[in-house]
Design an enzyme around this catalytic site. Structure first.
Site, PDB file in Angstrom:
ATOM      1  CG  HIS A   1      -0.165   0.143   2.539  1.00  0.00           C
ATOM      2  ND1 HIS A   1       0.228  -0.949   3.282  1.00  0.00           N
ATOM      3  CD2 HIS A   1       0.308   1.233   3.204  1.00  0.00           C
ATOM      4  CE1 HIS A   1       0.887  -0.531   4.362  1.00  0.00           C
ATOM      5  NE2 HIS A   1       0.950   0.799   4.337  1.00  0.00           N
TER       6      HIS A   1
ATOM      7  CG  HIS B   1      -3.904   0.477   4.796  1.00  0.00           C
ATOM      8  ND1 HIS B   1      -3.351  -0.679   5.255  1.00  0.00           N
ATOM      9  CD2 HIS B   1      -2.938   1.417   4.929  1.00  0.00           C
ATOM     10  CE1 HIS B   1      -2.113  -0.454   5.673  1.00  0.00           C
ATOM     11  NE2 HIS B   1      -1.832   0.816   5.472  1.00  0.00           N
TER      12      HIS B   1
ATOM     13  CG  HIS C   1       4.504   4.830   4.241  1.00  0.00           C
ATOM     14  ND1 HIS C   1       3.828   5.541   5.202  1.00  0.00           N
ATOM     15  CD2 HIS C   1       3.811   3.679   4.112  1.00  0.00           C
ATOM     16  CE1 HIS C   1       2.790   4.842   5.632  1.00  0.00           C
ATOM     17  NE2 HIS C   1       2.738   3.708   4.979  1.00  0.00           N
TER      18      HIS C   1
ATOM     19  CG  HIS D   1       0.684   1.347  11.901  1.00  0.00           C
ATOM     20  ND1 HIS D   1       1.370   2.525  12.125  1.00  0.00           N
ATOM     21  CD2 HIS D   1       1.205   0.839  10.762  1.00  0.00           C
ATOM     22  CE1 HIS D   1       2.258   2.703  11.152  1.00  0.00           C
ATOM     23  NE2 HIS D   1       2.187   1.690  10.315  1.00  0.00           N
TER      24      HIS D   1
ATOM     25  CE1 TYR E   1       4.999   3.872   8.283  1.00  0.00           C
ATOM     26  CE2 TYR E   1       5.069   5.770   9.740  1.00  0.00           C
ATOM     27  CZ  TYR E   1       4.348   4.872   8.977  1.00  0.00           C
ATOM     28  OH  TYR E   1       2.982   4.990   8.913  1.00  0.00           O
TER      29      TYR E   1
ATOM     30  CD  GLU F   1       3.994   0.686   7.086  1.00  0.00           C
ATOM     31  OE1 GLU F   1       3.286   1.066   6.129  1.00  0.00           O
ATOM     32  OE2 GLU F   1       3.567   0.550   8.235  1.00  0.00           O
TER      33      GLU F   1
HETATM   34 FE   FE2 Z   1       1.621   2.103   5.853  1.00  0.00          FE
END
Ligand code: FE2
Ligand code: FES
Lengths: 306, 118
Positions: free
Chosen positions: A153, A198, A213, A245, A254, A264
Protein backbone atom coordinates in the site's frame (compact mmCIF):
# COMPACT_ATOMS: atom_id res chain seq x y z
CA UNK A 1 -17.00 -13.85 -8.22
CA UNK A 2 -16.97 -11.89 -5.00
CA UNK A 3 -14.11 -9.52 -5.71
CA UNK A 4 -14.79 -7.36 -8.74
CA UNK A 5 -13.68 -3.98 -10.06
CA UNK A 6 -10.48 -2.70 -8.45
CA UNK A 7 -8.42 -5.65 -7.20
CA UNK A 8 -5.32 -4.17 -5.59
CA UNK A 9 -2.46 -1.70 -5.86
CA UNK A 10 -0.54 -2.96 -8.90
CA UNK A 11 2.47 -0.70 -9.01
CA UNK A 12 3.83 2.62 -7.83
CA UNK A 13 6.31 4.83 -9.69
CA UNK A 14 8.74 6.79 -7.52
CA UNK A 15 11.38 9.37 -8.36
CA UNK A 16 14.90 8.67 -7.12
CA UNK A 17 18.01 10.86 -7.08
CA UNK A 18 20.61 8.09 -7.56
CA UNK A 19 19.50 5.06 -9.56
CA UNK A 20 22.27 2.57 -8.70
CA UNK A 21 21.86 3.31 -4.97
CA UNK A 22 18.07 2.94 -5.28
CA UNK A 23 18.31 -0.37 -7.13
CA UNK A 24 20.72 -1.75 -4.55
CA UNK A 25 18.38 -0.66 -1.73
CA UNK A 26 15.20 -2.12 -3.21
CA UNK A 27 16.78 -5.37 -4.44
CA UNK A 28 19.48 -6.29 -1.92
CA UNK A 29 17.94 -4.75 1.21
CA UNK A 30 14.15 -4.89 0.74
CA UNK A 31 14.51 -8.16 -1.15
CA UNK A 32 12.91 -7.34 -4.51
CA UNK A 33 14.15 -8.49 -7.93
CA UNK A 34 14.94 -6.33 -10.94
CA UNK A 35 12.74 -7.43 -13.85
CA UNK A 36 14.06 -5.08 -16.50
CA UNK A 37 15.29 -1.58 -17.29
CA UNK A 38 13.31 0.40 -19.88
CA UNK A 39 14.83 2.35 -22.78
CA UNK A 40 14.19 5.62 -20.89
CA UNK A 41 16.14 4.36 -17.88
CA UNK A 42 13.19 3.52 -15.63
CA UNK A 43 13.85 0.38 -13.61
CA UNK A 44 11.10 -2.20 -12.96
CA UNK A 45 11.14 -4.33 -9.81
CA UNK A 46 8.99 -7.02 -8.23
CA UNK A 47 8.79 -9.36 -5.25
CA UNK A 48 9.29 -13.05 -5.97
CA UNK A 49 5.88 -13.82 -4.46
CA UNK A 50 4.08 -11.61 -7.01
CA UNK A 51 2.91 -13.05 -10.34
CA UNK A 52 2.61 -9.83 -12.32
CA UNK A 53 5.34 -8.13 -14.30
CA UNK A 54 6.41 -5.50 -11.75
CA UNK A 55 5.15 -3.59 -8.72
CA UNK A 56 7.78 -0.87 -8.22
CA UNK A 57 8.98 1.52 -10.90
CA UNK A 58 11.95 3.81 -10.21
CA UNK A 59 12.51 6.93 -12.31
CA UNK A 60 15.72 8.94 -12.01
CA UNK A 61 14.94 12.63 -11.41
CA UNK A 62 16.39 15.63 -9.59
CA UNK A 63 13.66 15.52 -6.94
CA UNK A 64 12.47 12.54 -4.88
CA UNK A 65 8.79 11.66 -4.52
CA UNK A 66 5.68 10.25 -6.13
CA UNK A 67 4.83 10.02 -9.82
CA UNK A 68 1.80 7.74 -9.80
CA UNK A 69 0.16 4.65 -8.37
CA UNK A 70 -1.81 2.20 -10.52
CA UNK A 71 -4.51 -0.25 -9.44
CA UNK A 72 -5.28 -3.47 -11.29
CA UNK A 73 -8.91 -4.09 -12.26
CA UNK A 74 -10.54 -7.51 -12.64
CA UNK A 75 -11.79 -7.23 -16.25
CA UNK A 76 -10.66 -5.34 -19.32
CA UNK A 77 -14.18 -3.87 -19.61
CA UNK A 78 -13.81 -2.39 -16.10
CA UNK A 79 -11.47 0.20 -17.65
CA UNK A 80 -14.32 1.54 -19.79
CA UNK A 81 -16.93 1.51 -17.04
CA UNK A 82 -14.59 3.22 -14.56
CA UNK A 83 -13.58 5.79 -17.17
CA UNK A 84 -17.25 6.68 -17.63
CA UNK A 85 -17.81 7.01 -13.90
CA UNK A 86 -14.65 9.09 -13.35
CA UNK A 87 -15.56 11.48 -16.17
CA UNK A 88 -19.10 11.76 -14.81
CA UNK A 89 -17.61 12.62 -11.41
CA UNK A 90 -15.82 15.47 -13.18
CA UNK A 91 -12.17 14.45 -13.47
CA UNK A 92 -10.62 14.46 -16.96
CA UNK A 93 -9.26 11.00 -17.83
CA UNK A 94 -6.25 10.39 -20.10
CA UNK A 95 -5.00 7.24 -21.76
CA UNK A 96 -1.60 5.60 -21.55
CA UNK A 97 -0.86 3.14 -24.35
CA UNK A 98 -0.07 -0.50 -23.70
CA UNK A 99 3.69 -0.97 -23.41
CA UNK A 100 4.43 2.50 -22.02
CA UNK A 101 5.63 0.38 -19.12
CA UNK A 102 6.96 -3.03 -20.21
CA UNK A 103 4.55 -5.89 -19.60
CA UNK A 104 1.56 -3.63 -18.80
CA UNK A 105 -1.52 -3.13 -20.99
CA UNK A 106 -3.39 0.10 -21.63
CA UNK A 107 -3.98 2.36 -18.63
CA UNK A 108 -6.35 5.18 -17.80
CA UNK A 109 -5.19 7.97 -15.51
CA UNK A 110 -6.44 11.08 -13.76
CA UNK A 111 -5.51 13.57 -11.06
CA UNK A 112 -7.01 13.53 -7.57
CA UNK A 113 -7.81 16.82 -5.85
CA UNK A 114 -4.98 16.00 -3.44
CA UNK A 115 -2.60 16.39 -6.40
CA UNK A 116 -1.86 12.69 -6.94
CA UNK A 117 -2.06 10.88 -10.26
CA UNK A 118 -3.87 7.54 -10.05
CA UNK A 119 -4.19 4.97 -12.85
CA UNK A 120 -6.12 1.79 -13.59
CA UNK A 121 -5.03 -1.07 -15.85
CA UNK A 122 -6.13 -4.62 -16.45
CA UNK A 123 -3.46 -6.49 -18.33
CA UNK A 124 -0.09 -7.43 -16.89
CA UNK A 125 2.26 -10.06 -18.27
CA UNK A 126 3.70 -12.35 -15.66
CA UNK A 127 7.44 -12.30 -15.05
CA UNK A 128 10.09 -14.33 -13.26
CA UNK A 129 10.61 -14.89 -10.45
CA UNK A 130 7.03 -15.80 -9.54
CA UNK A 131 5.33 -18.44 -7.39
CA UNK A 132 4.87 -21.90 -8.91
CA UNK A 133 1.26 -23.05 -9.14
CA UNK A 134 1.48 -26.84 -9.40
CA UNK A 135 2.51 -28.56 -6.17
CA UNK A 136 4.07 -25.26 -5.16
CA UNK A 137 6.75 -24.90 -2.53
CA UNK A 138 6.34 -22.02 -0.08
CA UNK A 139 8.88 -20.24 -2.25
CA UNK A 140 10.64 -21.19 -5.42
CA UNK A 141 13.52 -18.80 -4.96
CA UNK A 142 14.86 -18.40 -1.44
CA UNK A 143 13.78 -15.03 0.04
CA UNK A 144 16.60 -12.55 0.65
CA UNK A 145 17.07 -9.18 2.35
CA UNK A 146 13.93 -8.15 4.26
CA UNK A 147 12.00 -10.89 2.41
CA UNK A 148 9.32 -8.53 1.02
CA UNK A 149 6.38 -10.56 -0.31
CA UNK A 150 4.58 -7.81 -2.19
CA UNK A 151 4.11 -4.08 -2.63
CA UNK A 152 1.26 -3.61 -0.16
CA UNK A 153 0.00 0.00 0.00
CA UNK A 154 0.99 3.66 -0.04
CA UNK A 155 0.27 6.66 2.18
CA UNK A 156 -0.03 9.98 0.33
CA UNK A 157 -0.20 13.56 1.64
CA UNK A 158 -2.20 16.38 0.10
CA UNK A 159 -5.19 18.73 0.45
CA UNK A 160 -8.91 17.96 -0.11
CA UNK A 161 -8.83 14.44 1.28
CA UNK A 162 -12.55 14.67 2.07
CA UNK A 163 -12.99 14.77 -1.74
CA UNK A 164 -10.64 11.78 -2.16
CA UNK A 165 -12.78 9.88 0.35
CA UNK A 166 -15.98 10.58 -1.57
CA UNK A 167 -14.30 9.76 -4.88
CA UNK A 168 -12.79 6.44 -3.80
CA UNK A 169 -16.05 5.34 -2.16
CA UNK A 170 -18.51 6.47 -4.80
CA UNK A 171 -16.52 6.04 -8.01
CA UNK A 172 -13.96 3.29 -7.37
CA UNK A 173 -16.11 1.29 -4.85
CA UNK A 174 -13.50 1.39 -2.07
CA UNK A 175 -14.46 1.34 1.63
CA UNK A 176 -13.07 3.51 4.39
CA UNK A 177 -11.69 1.10 7.01
CA UNK A 178 -10.50 3.80 9.44
CA UNK A 179 -10.40 7.58 9.76
CA UNK A 180 -8.96 10.25 12.07
CA UNK A 181 -11.08 13.32 12.82
CA UNK A 182 -9.52 16.37 14.45
CA UNK A 183 -11.47 19.32 15.89
CA UNK A 184 -10.69 21.23 12.68
CA UNK A 185 -11.70 18.44 10.33
CA UNK A 186 -10.71 15.17 8.69
CA UNK A 187 -7.00 14.39 9.19
CA UNK A 188 -6.56 10.96 7.60
CA UNK A 189 -8.32 8.08 5.82
CA UNK A 190 -7.45 4.43 5.23
CA UNK A 191 -9.16 3.04 2.13
CA UNK A 192 -9.49 -0.54 0.95
CA UNK A 193 -10.73 -2.27 -2.18
CA UNK A 194 -10.04 -5.68 -0.74
CA UNK A 195 -9.81 -7.67 2.48
CA UNK A 196 -6.62 -5.85 3.45
CA UNK A 197 -7.05 -3.21 6.14
CA UNK A 198 -5.86 -0.66 3.58
CA UNK A 199 -4.75 -0.43 -0.03
CA UNK A 200 -4.15 3.33 -0.02
CA UNK A 201 -4.30 6.03 2.64
CA UNK A 202 -4.26 9.83 2.69
CA UNK A 203 -3.29 12.43 5.27
CA UNK A 204 -4.48 16.01 4.96
CA UNK A 205 -1.53 18.27 4.11
CA UNK A 206 -1.29 21.76 2.60
CA UNK A 207 1.08 20.83 -0.22
CA UNK A 208 -0.43 18.71 -3.01
CA UNK A 209 1.07 15.55 -4.48
CA UNK A 210 3.31 14.60 -1.55
CA UNK A 211 4.49 11.09 -0.73
CA UNK A 212 4.71 9.66 2.79
CA UNK A 213 5.55 5.98 2.20
CA UNK A 214 5.29 2.85 0.12
CA UNK A 215 4.86 -0.32 2.15
CA UNK A 216 6.02 -3.88 1.61
CA UNK A 217 4.27 -6.88 3.09
CA UNK A 218 6.32 -9.20 5.33
CA UNK A 219 5.22 -12.59 6.60
CA UNK A 220 5.57 -12.05 10.34
CA UNK A 221 6.61 -9.93 13.31
CA UNK A 222 9.80 -12.05 13.30
CA UNK A 223 10.50 -10.83 9.78
CA UNK A 224 9.93 -7.24 10.95
CA UNK A 225 12.67 -7.89 13.54
CA UNK A 226 14.92 -9.31 10.83
CA UNK A 227 14.27 -6.19 8.73
CA UNK A 228 15.34 -4.06 11.72
CA UNK A 229 18.62 -6.01 11.90
CA UNK A 230 19.22 -5.27 8.21
CA UNK A 231 18.46 -1.55 8.71
CA UNK A 232 21.18 -1.26 11.36
CA UNK A 233 23.69 -3.53 9.61
CA UNK A 234 23.54 -1.43 6.44
CA UNK A 235 23.12 1.95 8.19
CA UNK A 236 19.78 2.65 6.50
CA UNK A 237 18.06 5.77 7.84
CA UNK A 238 15.24 4.79 10.21
CA UNK A 239 12.22 6.96 11.01
CA UNK A 240 10.50 4.83 13.69
CA UNK A 241 10.06 1.24 14.76
CA UNK A 242 9.82 -1.66 15.01
CA UNK A 243 6.43 -0.75 16.45
CA UNK A 244 2.76 -1.30 15.74
CA UNK A 245 -0.04 0.76 14.27
CA UNK A 246 -3.27 0.94 16.27
CA UNK A 247 -4.88 1.75 12.94
CA UNK A 248 -4.86 -1.48 10.83
CA UNK A 249 -2.96 -3.18 13.73
CA UNK A 250 0.00 -3.76 11.41
CA UNK A 251 3.50 -4.34 12.80
CA UNK A 252 5.84 -1.92 11.19
CA UNK A 253 9.08 -0.03 10.65
CA UNK A 254 9.32 3.28 8.78
CA UNK A 255 12.67 3.95 7.11
CA UNK A 256 14.05 5.80 4.10
CA UNK A 257 15.44 4.82 0.73
CA UNK A 258 18.71 6.44 -0.45
CA UNK A 259 16.76 9.34 -2.02
CA UNK A 260 14.77 10.06 1.14
CA UNK A 261 11.53 8.39 0.07
CA UNK A 262 9.98 6.71 3.08
CA UNK A 263 9.47 2.93 2.98
CA UNK A 264 7.54 0.75 5.38
CA UNK A 265 7.74 -2.95 6.11
CA UNK A 266 4.38 -4.15 7.33
CA UNK A 267 3.19 -7.45 8.80
CA UNK A 268 -0.24 -8.54 9.97
CA UNK A 269 -3.15 -6.15 10.06
CA UNK A 270 -6.73 -7.34 10.38
CA UNK A 271 -8.92 -8.69 7.59
CA UNK A 272 -11.47 -6.21 6.35
CA UNK A 273 -14.90 -7.17 5.00
CA UNK A 274 -16.86 -4.62 2.98
CA UNK A 275 -19.74 -4.66 5.48
CA UNK A 276 -17.43 -3.71 8.38
CA UNK A 277 -18.15 -0.32 9.91
CA UNK A 278 -15.51 2.43 9.68
CA UNK A 279 -13.28 2.62 12.78
CA UNK A 280 -12.75 6.18 13.99
CA UNK A 281 -10.03 7.94 15.98
CA UNK A 282 -10.08 11.34 17.67
CA UNK A 283 -7.41 13.95 18.37
CA UNK A 284 -6.75 12.65 21.87
CA UNK A 285 -6.00 9.12 20.68
CA UNK A 286 -4.46 9.65 17.28
CA UNK A 287 -0.96 9.05 18.71
CA UNK A 288 -1.96 5.53 19.72
CA UNK A 289 -3.68 5.06 16.38
CA UNK A 290 -0.53 5.80 14.41
CA UNK A 291 2.16 4.41 16.77
CA UNK A 292 0.49 2.07 19.24
CA UNK A 293 3.47 1.51 21.54
CA UNK A 294 4.82 5.08 21.62
CA UNK A 295 1.25 6.49 21.96
CA UNK A 296 2.35 9.72 20.34
CA UNK A 297 3.25 10.95 16.87
CA UNK A 298 6.93 11.52 16.22
CA UNK A 299 8.03 14.91 14.83
CA UNK A 300 8.48 13.45 11.37
CA UNK A 301 5.05 11.86 10.89
CA UNK A 302 3.22 15.02 9.85
CA UNK A 303 6.13 17.00 8.42
CA UNK A 304 8.59 14.76 6.57
CA UNK A 305 7.47 13.85 3.05
CA UNK A 306 8.95 13.80 -0.45
CA UNK B 1 40.89 7.21 13.31
CA UNK B 2 39.59 9.37 10.48
CA UNK B 3 39.89 13.14 10.50
CA UNK B 4 37.43 14.89 12.83
CA UNK B 5 36.05 18.40 12.43
CA UNK B 6 33.98 20.84 14.45
CA UNK B 7 30.56 21.84 13.15
CA UNK B 8 29.28 25.05 14.70
CA UNK B 9 25.60 25.84 14.47
CA UNK B 10 25.23 29.61 14.76
CA UNK B 11 23.89 30.50 18.18
CA UNK B 12 23.27 26.89 19.23
CA UNK B 13 26.53 25.13 19.99
CA UNK B 14 28.87 22.77 18.22
CA UNK B 15 29.29 19.15 17.21
CA UNK B 16 32.16 16.83 16.50
CA UNK B 17 31.91 15.24 13.02
CA UNK B 18 33.97 12.59 11.25
CA UNK B 19 35.20 13.27 7.70
CA UNK B 20 32.94 10.59 6.25
CA UNK B 21 29.95 11.45 8.38
CA UNK B 22 26.75 13.25 7.41
CA UNK B 23 26.75 16.63 9.18
CA UNK B 24 23.12 16.24 10.26
CA UNK B 25 23.86 12.90 11.91
CA UNK B 26 26.73 14.49 13.88
CA UNK B 27 24.35 17.26 14.97
CA UNK B 28 21.76 14.70 16.09
CA UNK B 29 24.40 12.98 18.22
CA UNK B 30 25.59 16.29 19.65
CA UNK B 31 22.06 17.23 20.62
CA UNK B 32 21.66 13.82 22.24
CA UNK B 33 24.75 14.62 24.36
CA UNK B 34 23.38 18.07 25.23
CA UNK B 35 25.99 19.90 23.17
CA UNK B 36 23.55 22.08 21.19
CA UNK B 37 22.37 23.68 24.43
CA UNK B 38 21.11 26.88 22.91
CA UNK B 39 19.08 25.29 20.17
CA UNK B 40 15.52 26.32 21.05
CA UNK B 41 13.88 23.18 19.63
CA UNK B 42 14.53 19.66 18.52
CA UNK B 43 16.87 19.53 15.53
CA UNK B 44 14.74 19.01 12.41
CA UNK B 45 15.54 15.48 11.18
CA UNK B 46 13.74 13.62 8.44
CA UNK B 47 15.02 11.25 5.78
CA UNK B 48 18.78 11.90 6.34
CA UNK B 49 19.17 11.23 2.59
CA UNK B 50 18.72 14.58 0.81
CA UNK B 51 15.11 14.07 -0.24
CA UNK B 52 12.68 15.67 2.21
CA UNK B 53 14.32 19.08 2.72
CA UNK B 54 13.64 19.39 6.45
CA UNK B 55 17.35 19.84 7.30
CA UNK B 56 17.95 22.79 4.94
CA UNK B 57 20.83 24.98 6.13
CA UNK B 58 23.26 27.63 4.94
CA UNK B 59 27.00 27.07 5.24
CA UNK B 60 28.50 30.33 6.49
CA UNK B 61 32.07 29.11 6.49
CA UNK B 62 34.08 26.02 5.61
CA UNK B 63 34.50 23.36 2.92
CA UNK B 64 32.43 20.28 2.46
CA UNK B 65 31.70 17.44 0.07
CA UNK B 66 28.11 17.00 -1.10
CA UNK B 67 25.83 14.17 -2.10
CA UNK B 68 22.97 14.65 -4.54
CA UNK B 69 20.14 16.72 -2.98
CA UNK B 70 16.56 17.16 -4.11
CA UNK B 71 16.20 20.24 -6.36
CA UNK B 72 12.80 20.77 -4.80
CA UNK B 73 14.60 22.07 -1.72
CA UNK B 74 17.95 23.38 -2.99
CA UNK B 75 17.80 25.15 -6.36
CA UNK B 76 20.98 25.81 -8.32
CA UNK B 77 20.84 29.45 -7.13
CA UNK B 78 20.52 28.22 -3.55
CA UNK B 79 23.45 25.91 -4.13
CA UNK B 80 25.65 28.76 -5.36
CA UNK B 81 24.65 30.65 -2.18
CA UNK B 82 25.87 27.86 0.11
CA UNK B 83 22.42 26.48 0.88
CA UNK B 84 22.58 22.74 1.54
CA UNK B 85 20.70 19.86 3.06
CA UNK B 86 22.75 19.17 6.19
CA UNK B 87 22.17 15.43 5.87
CA UNK B 88 23.80 15.37 2.44
CA UNK B 89 27.10 17.11 3.21
CA UNK B 90 30.34 15.78 4.70
CA UNK B 91 32.93 18.15 6.22
CA UNK B 92 36.34 18.74 4.64
CA UNK B 93 37.27 21.06 7.51
CA UNK B 94 35.56 22.92 10.34
CA UNK B 95 32.15 24.26 9.31
CA UNK B 96 29.83 27.00 10.52
CA UNK B 97 26.22 26.81 9.50
CA UNK B 98 22.81 28.30 10.09
CA UNK B 99 19.63 26.24 9.96
CA UNK B 100 17.33 27.62 7.27
CA UNK B 101 14.20 25.50 7.08
CA UNK B 102 11.92 26.51 4.24
CA UNK B 103 8.40 27.47 5.07
CA UNK B 104 5.40 26.19 3.19
CA UNK B 105 4.29 28.30 0.29
CA UNK B 106 7.71 29.69 -0.55
CA UNK B 107 8.52 29.29 -4.21
CA UNK B 108 11.23 26.65 -4.43
CA UNK B 109 9.22 24.22 -2.39
CA UNK B 110 6.39 24.20 -4.91
CA UNK B 111 8.78 23.82 -7.85
CA UNK B 112 8.66 20.05 -7.70
CA UNK B 113 4.97 19.99 -8.54
CA UNK B 114 5.69 20.35 -12.23
CA UNK B 115 7.93 17.27 -12.04
CA UNK B 116 4.93 14.97 -11.50
CA UNK B 117 4.41 13.48 -14.95
CA UNK B 118 4.25 9.85 -15.82
FE1 FE2 C 1 1.62 2.10 5.85
S1 FES D 1 16.70 15.07 6.54
FE1 FES D 1 15.60 14.88 4.64
S2 FES D 1 16.77 16.16 3.33
FE2 FES D 1 17.98 16.10 5.15
Amino acid sequence: MAHTGVLRPGFIQLRVLDMPAAVEHYTKRIGLHQVTEGPDGRVYLKAADEFDHHSIVLRRADTAGYDLMAFKVREESDLDSFEKRIVEWGYPVDHVAAGEQPGIGRRIGWMLESGHRIELYHHADQSEPKPRIHNPDVWDLEPHGMRARRFDHALLYGPNIQRNLEFFEKVLDFSCAERVDMPDGLLAIWLTASMKAHDIAFVNHPEPGKFHHAAFDLESWMDVGHAADILTRYDISVDIGPTRHGITRGQTIYFFDPSGNRNEVFAGGYSYYPDNPTRTWDAENVGKGIFYYERQLNDAFLSVVT
Amino acid sequence: MSERYTITVEGSGSADCGAGERVLVALERAQGFGRLKNMPCRLPVGCRRGGCGICRARVIEGDYRRDVMSRAHVTSDDEADGVVLACAIYPLGDLTLRLEPKRLGKNGRMAEMSQGGK
